[in-house]
Every structure is written in structure tokens, then in C-alpha cells.
Motif scaffolding. Structure first.
Motif, PDB file in Angstrom:
ATOM      1  N   GLU A   3       0.873  -1.335   0.016  1.00  0.00           N
ATOM      2  CA  GLU A   3      -0.068   0.011   0.093  1.00  0.00           C
ATOM      3  C   GLU A   3       0.839   1.267  -0.098  1.00  0.00           C
ATOM      4  O   GLU A   3       0.508   2.507  -0.829  1.00  0.00           O
ATOM      5  CB  GLU A   3      -0.955   0.030   1.297  1.00  0.00           C
ATOM      6  N   LEU A   6       2.209   1.919  -3.420  1.00  0.00           N
ATOM      7  CA  LEU A   6       1.184   2.368  -4.459  1.00  0.00           C
ATOM      8  C   LEU A   6       0.881   3.977  -4.127  1.00  0.00           C
ATOM      9  O   LEU A   6       0.904   4.596  -4.965  1.00  0.00           O
ATOM     10  CB  LEU A   6      -0.077   1.652  -4.047  1.00  0.00           C
ATOM     11  N   GLU A   7       1.156   4.026  -2.991  1.00  0.00           N
ATOM     12  CA  GLU A   7       1.041   5.705  -2.546  1.00  0.00           C
ATOM     13  C   GLU A   7       1.990   6.436  -2.986  1.00  0.00           C
ATOM     14  O   GLU A   7       2.008   7.505  -3.618  1.00  0.00           O
ATOM     15  CB  GLU A   7       0.900   5.937  -1.074  1.00  0.00           C
ATOM     16  N   THR A   9       4.093   5.599  -5.952  1.00  0.00           N
ATOM     17  CA  THR A   9       4.039   5.641  -7.216  1.00  0.00           C
ATOM     18  C   THR A   9       2.856   6.435  -7.733  1.00  0.00           C
ATOM     19  O   THR A   9       2.830   6.719  -9.065  1.00  0.00           O
ATOM     20  CB  THR A   9       3.855   4.301  -7.923  1.00  0.00           C
ATOM     21  N   ASN A  10       1.872   6.750  -6.794  1.00  0.00           N
ATOM     22  CA  ASN A  10       0.598   7.429  -7.379  1.00  0.00           C
ATOM     23  C   ASN A  10       0.785   8.984  -7.337  1.00  0.00           C
ATOM     24  O   ASN A  10       0.329   9.469  -6.532  1.00  0.00           O
ATOM     25  CB  ASN A  10      -0.650   7.004  -6.533  1.00  0.00           C
ATOM     26  N   LYS A  13      -2.331  11.358  -7.970  1.00  0.00           N
ATOM     27  CA  LYS A  13      -3.561  11.275  -7.393  1.00  0.00           C
ATOM     28  C   LYS A  13      -4.434  12.355  -7.250  1.00  0.00           C
ATOM     29  O   LYS A  13      -5.753  12.401  -7.256  1.00  0.00           O
ATOM     30  CB  LYS A  13      -3.085  10.744  -5.893  1.00  0.00           C
ATOM     31  N   ILE A 108      -1.122   4.793 -16.140  1.00  0.00           N
ATOM     32  CA  ILE A 108      -1.059   4.686 -14.658  1.00  0.00           C
ATOM     33  C   ILE A 108      -1.908   5.256 -13.911  1.00  0.00           C
ATOM     34  O   ILE A 108      -2.510   4.684 -12.804  1.00  0.00           O
ATOM     35  CB  ILE A 108       0.633   4.925 -14.218  1.00  0.00           C
ATOM     36  N   HIS A 109      -2.299   6.591 -14.319  1.00  0.00           N
ATOM     37  CA  HIS A 109      -3.313   7.337 -13.562  1.00  0.00           C
ATOM     38  C   HIS A 109      -4.669   6.724 -13.704  1.00  0.00           C
ATOM     39  O   HIS A 109      -5.381   6.638 -12.657  1.00  0.00           O
ATOM     40  CB  HIS A 109      -3.460   8.633 -14.710  1.00  0.00           C
ATOM     41  N   GLU A 111      -4.913   3.245 -13.835  1.00  0.00           N
ATOM     42  CA  GLU A 111      -4.891   1.995 -13.037  1.00  0.00           C
ATOM     43  C   GLU A 111      -5.170   2.351 -11.740  1.00  0.00           C
ATOM     44  O   GLU A 111      -5.620   1.438 -10.826  1.00  0.00           O
ATOM     45  CB  GLU A 111      -3.557   1.376 -13.336  1.00  0.00           C
ATOM     46  N   ASN A 112      -4.624   3.600 -11.143  1.00  0.00           N
ATOM     47  CA  ASN A 112      -4.693   4.003  -9.926  1.00  0.00           C
ATOM     48  C   ASN A 112      -6.089   4.678  -9.465  1.00  0.00           C
ATOM     49  O   ASN A 112      -6.467   5.050  -8.281  1.00  0.00           O
ATOM     50  CB  ASN A 112      -3.628   5.180  -9.741  1.00  0.00           C
ATOM     51  N   ASN A 114      -7.600   7.273 -10.348  1.00  0.00           N
ATOM     52  CA  ASN A 114      -7.499   8.648 -10.387  1.00  0.00           C
ATOM     53  C   ASN A 114      -8.544   9.392 -11.361  1.00  0.00           C
ATOM     54  O   ASN A 114      -8.741   8.724 -12.163  1.00  0.00           O
ATOM     55  CB  ASN A 114      -5.997   9.371 -10.704  1.00  0.00           C
TER      56      ASN A 114
END
Length: 266
Positions: A3, A6-7, A9-10, A13, A108-109, A111-112, A114
Motif C-alpha cells: 500500500e 502504491l501511494e 508511485t501514485n 492522485k 498509470i493514472h 490504473e490508480n 484517479n
């Protein structure tokens, strides 16, 4: 631990971006200008203002090159090009550029989970771009047409003025030339040139989209030229008959000529 990674690499967000699909849809509507603007907004949101500025400039230049090129292509060729061909081409190019420059970030945006701007907002920007392009293109076309129109008008009117200058010297000849010479001048030069002037004005009236001020000017010039023909034809009769009994009529015509000249000078 996963987790936390993930935060980390995001990185996107807290920002909104335009998706490749939204940019492509706007590009179909608003051309390279819309594409350049939306791509630049993504770069600015990603804290890359220099790349954003470059993207907008490229979009503007691409729009100028595109529509400038269309104006340079002969109309008979343009009409044969399918309406959707060019939009599909520059939209395809835009899609490729977006995927190349921002594809990984947008993926990525997404997938997260956002946020993205709605396709409707992108479409609205496309419509605004279309309106801007339309105003510029039609403004350019209007001005170009007007330039060509005024150029044709000025060329014809310069011949009118030349004829006028060459014929009005006749009044100086009245006291220096013989009647035979004066009649010859009237028949071979003076009267034909004023009839030519009438023809010039009639041809000018046939020009399409002639501004109202030029239409009104033509009406005055036509009356003026007609009075000139009448005056010189009456002078010819007076000279041939060697009489002054037409002086009053000639004077009245010249009064009308002066009135028309006053209208032109107003």
C-alpha cells in the motif's frame, strides 16, 4: 508495504487529466488547435510547463500549416478529398503523439483510479477551437476576397481617371485649335474615351460583393460620365455648326457635372 509503494508511485492522485480518448474526440471537432491545448493542459497539471507551452505552440503552428495548405490546394482537388479524411489523419497523428508523450502516465493514472476530465468538457474545448478556427479562416477568406475585389476595382478606376485626365485638356484646345482639329479630337479621342468610362463603370457594377459605398460611387460616376458625353456631343454640334446657340444647354450640363463632382468629394 504494498500500500505504501502504491501511494508513492501514485504521483497523479490529486490532479485531473484528459484521457487519450477525450483528446482524440476533441481533435476531431477542433483540429490540431484543440489537441495542442489539451495536451498542454496535461503537461501543466504534471508540472511540466515548458512542455505544455511547446505543445500549445505546436498545435497553433499545425493548425496554420493545415489550413494554409488547404487554401493553397486548387479547389478542384479539394472537392475530391473525402470530408472525413483530413480529420482522421490529424486525429490519428494526435493519438500517436499522446501515447508517445503521455501514454504511460495516463495508463498509470487510470490504473490508480484517479480522476479524468469528462469527455464532454474536452468536446466543449474542441467546439471552442472549431469556432476560433472558423472565425480566423472565414475572416481571412473575407479579407482576401475584399483585397482582390478592391484591387480589380482600383485597376479599372485608374483607367477611368486616365481617360478623364486625357480628355479634359480639350477645353484648353478650344482657344488654340481649328474647328476641324477639334472635331477630329472629339470623334477619335474625347467622346470614345467617355463612352469607355461608362462601360468601365458598368463592368465595375458587375463585380460580386461590391461594398455599398462603391455601389453609390459608381452611380455618381455613371451620371457624371453620361453628362460628360452629353456635353462633348453638344460641343461637337456647336463647333460643326460654328454657332453659340447651344451655350445655354452646355452650361446647364456643366452645372449637373459640378453637382456630381461635389457628391464625389463629400
Amino acid at each position: 508495504m504494498a500500500e505504501t509503494e502504491l501511494e508513492i508511485t501514485n504521483n497523479t492522485k490529486n490532479i485531473k487529466l484528459y484521457s487519450s480518448k477525450a483528446i482524440s474526440g476533441a481533435t476531431i471537432l477542433g483540429g490540431p488547435l484543440a489537441a495542442g491545448y489539451l495536451i498542454s493542459q496535461n503537461f501543466k497539471a504534471l508540472n511540466k510547463p515548458n512542455e505544455g507551452h511547446k505543445s500549445l505552440i505546436i498545435g497553433i503552428i499545425a493548425t496554420i500549416v493545415l489550413f494554409g495548405g488547404i487554401f493553397m490546394i486548387p479547389e478542384k482537388i479539394v472537392t475530391k478529398i473525402p470530408n472525413q479524411l483530413l480529420p482522421l489523419i490529424y486525429t490519428g497523428i494526435t493519438w500517436t503523439i499522446v501515447e508517445w508523450k503521455q501514454g504511460d502516465i495516463l495508463k498509470i493514472h487510470k490504473e490508480n483510479g484517479n480522476s479524468f476530465f469528462s469527455g464532454w468538457k474536452a468536446a466543449g474545448i474542441g467546439v471552442i477551437s472549431l469556432l476560433i478556427i472558423g472565425v480566423v479562416v472565414f475572416g481571412y477568406a473575407y479579407l482576401s476576397t475584399n483585397d482582390e475585389l478592391y484591387e480589380k476595382y482600383d485597376i479599372e478606376l485608374s483607367q477611368f481617371s486616365k481617360n478623364e485626365d486625357e480628355t479634359l485638356v480639350f477645353y484648353k484646345h478650344l482657344s488654340t485649335e481649328t474647328n476641324r482639329s477639334l472635331l477630329q479630337e472629339l470623334d477619335e479621342k474625347i467622346i470614345p474615351k467617355w463612352k469607355e468610362n461608362i462601360e468601365i463603370i458598368n463592368n465595375l457594377n458587375k463585380l460580386e460583393d461590391l461594398p455599398s459605398e462603391l455601389i453609390n460611387q459608381n452611380k455618381i460616376l455613371l451620371k457624371y460620365s453620361t453628362f460628360r458625353v452629353q456635353a462633348f456631343e453638344l460641343l461637337r454640334i456647336a463647333i460643326k455648326e460654328d454657332t453659340d446657340k447651344y451655350n445655354q444647354q452646355i452650361e446647364e450640363i456643366h452645372i449637373q457635372i459640378d453637382k456630381e463632382l461635389d457628391k464625389l468629394n463629400q
